[in-house]
Design a protein around this motif. Sequence first.
Motif, short mmCIF file in Angstrom:
data_model
loop_
_atom_site.label_atom_id
_atom_site.label_comp_id
_atom_site.label_asym_id
_atom_site.label_seq_id
_atom_site.Cartn_x
_atom_site.Cartn_y
_atom_site.Cartn_z
N SER A 1 0.83 -1.20 0.00
CA SER A 1 0.00 0.00 0.00
C SER A 1 0.87 1.26 0.00
O SER A 1 0.54 2.23 -0.67
CB SER A 1 -0.92 0.01 1.22
OG SER A 1 -1.82 -1.06 1.15
N MET A 4 2.19 1.74 -3.45
CA MET A 4 1.13 2.24 -4.33
C MET A 4 0.92 3.73 -4.11
O MET A 4 0.73 4.49 -5.06
CB MET A 4 -0.18 1.49 -4.07
CG MET A 4 -0.20 0.11 -4.68
SD MET A 4 -1.69 -0.86 -4.33
CE MET A 4 -2.96 0.30 -3.99
N THR A 14 -2.77 0.09 -10.96
CA THR A 14 -2.26 -0.66 -9.81
C THR A 14 -3.31 -1.62 -9.28
O THR A 14 -3.02 -2.77 -8.95
CB THR A 14 -1.81 0.30 -8.70
OG1 THR A 14 -0.86 1.21 -9.24
CG2 THR A 14 -1.19 -0.45 -7.54
N TYR A 15 -4.56 -1.17 -9.22
CA TYR A 15 -5.66 -2.01 -8.75
C TYR A 15 -5.83 -3.22 -9.66
O TYR A 15 -6.00 -4.35 -9.18
CB TYR A 15 -6.94 -1.18 -8.68
CG TYR A 15 -8.13 -1.95 -8.20
CD1 TYR A 15 -8.22 -2.39 -6.88
CD2 TYR A 15 -9.18 -2.24 -9.05
CE1 TYR A 15 -9.31 -3.09 -6.43
CE2 TYR A 15 -10.28 -2.95 -8.62
CZ TYR A 15 -10.34 -3.38 -7.31
OH TYR A 15 -11.43 -4.08 -6.88
N TRP A 17 -3.53 -4.57 -11.49
CA TRP A 17 -2.37 -5.45 -11.27
C TRP A 17 -2.61 -6.31 -10.02
O TRP A 17 -2.29 -7.49 -10.01
CB TRP A 17 -1.09 -4.63 -11.11
CG TRP A 17 0.10 -5.48 -10.86
CD1 TRP A 17 0.86 -6.14 -11.78
CD2 TRP A 17 0.68 -5.81 -9.58
NE1 TRP A 17 1.86 -6.85 -11.17
CE2 TRP A 17 1.77 -6.66 -9.82
CE3 TRP A 17 0.37 -5.46 -8.28
CZ2 TRP A 17 2.56 -7.16 -8.79
CZ3 TRP A 17 1.16 -5.97 -7.27
CH2 TRP A 17 2.23 -6.80 -7.53
N LEU A 18 -3.18 -5.70 -8.97
CA LEU A 18 -3.46 -6.46 -7.74
C LEU A 18 -4.49 -7.55 -7.99
O LEU A 18 -4.44 -8.62 -7.36
CB LEU A 18 -3.95 -5.53 -6.63
CG LEU A 18 -2.88 -4.65 -5.99
CD1 LEU A 18 -3.52 -3.63 -5.06
CD2 LEU A 18 -1.89 -5.51 -5.23
N LEU A 19 -5.44 -7.31 -8.88
CA LEU A 19 -6.44 -8.33 -9.20
C LEU A 19 -5.88 -9.37 -10.17
O LEU A 19 -6.43 -10.46 -10.28
CB LEU A 19 -7.69 -7.69 -9.81
CG LEU A 19 -8.53 -6.86 -8.85
CD1 LEU A 19 -9.66 -6.19 -9.60
CD2 LEU A 19 -9.06 -7.71 -7.71
N GLY A 20 -4.83 -9.05 -10.86
CA GLY A 20 -4.18 -9.98 -11.77
C GLY A 20 -4.82 -9.96 -13.14
O GLY A 20 -6.03 -10.08 -13.27
N VAL A 87 4.51 -13.00 -10.97
CA VAL A 87 3.64 -12.00 -10.34
C VAL A 87 4.03 -10.59 -10.78
O VAL A 87 3.16 -9.75 -11.00
CB VAL A 87 3.67 -12.14 -8.80
CG1 VAL A 87 2.98 -10.97 -8.13
CG2 VAL A 87 3.01 -13.45 -8.38
N GLY A 91 0.70 -9.73 -12.29
CA GLY A 91 -0.07 -9.38 -11.10
C GLY A 91 -0.39 -10.65 -10.32
O GLY A 91 0.07 -11.75 -10.64
N ILE A 92 -1.23 -10.48 -9.32
CA ILE A 92 -1.55 -11.59 -8.43
C ILE A 92 -2.75 -12.33 -9.00
O ILE A 92 -3.88 -11.83 -8.95
CB ILE A 92 -1.86 -11.07 -7.02
CG1 ILE A 92 -0.65 -10.28 -6.50
CG2 ILE A 92 -2.22 -12.21 -6.08
CD1 ILE A 92 -0.96 -9.45 -5.27
#
Length: 170
Positions: A1, A4, A14-15, A17-20, A87, A91-92
Amino acid sequence: SLLMTLSDRNLQETYFWLLGGLGGRSWGHLGASWPYLLFGSLGLWLCARPLDALACGEETAQTLGLSVRRARLLIVVLATLTTAAAVATSGIIGFVGLIAPHIARLFFGSSHARLIPASMLVGGLLMLLADGVARTVLAPIELPVGVVTSVLGGPFFLYLLKARQRELGG
């Protein structure tokens, strides 16, 4: 965080990327991670025999002459390198690493010399299918692939937990 918040990147990027997801990725992204993916994957495949020995239990592996501590350290380092490269690129994306080896084990057995490359192929196929669903289910809106894999992986994970509980007599 914190990264970010301090980053110059767009918060929505970025969001996602976090969701993949694979959207917005190019051959350049793959080129940057390719050496790490290749080195880590090849290293893990070369650790197939120690992995087979460890699957029999720590004492058995030690009896077979395996330096358990050294083997575990090497396997963790290689798995971490490979996972970090994947990753960083996509992303994740959850549950692919859980689902793919279990499916591959059903078709190719538990020998890690076959299981590792088979898991990579099954994981790749799962990603292609999930990406296809993510791009078409709400077209023209593209869902993050991680959302699709989570919808598939959550129930699969619960199934594995329930099956394991039955195995242990619970």
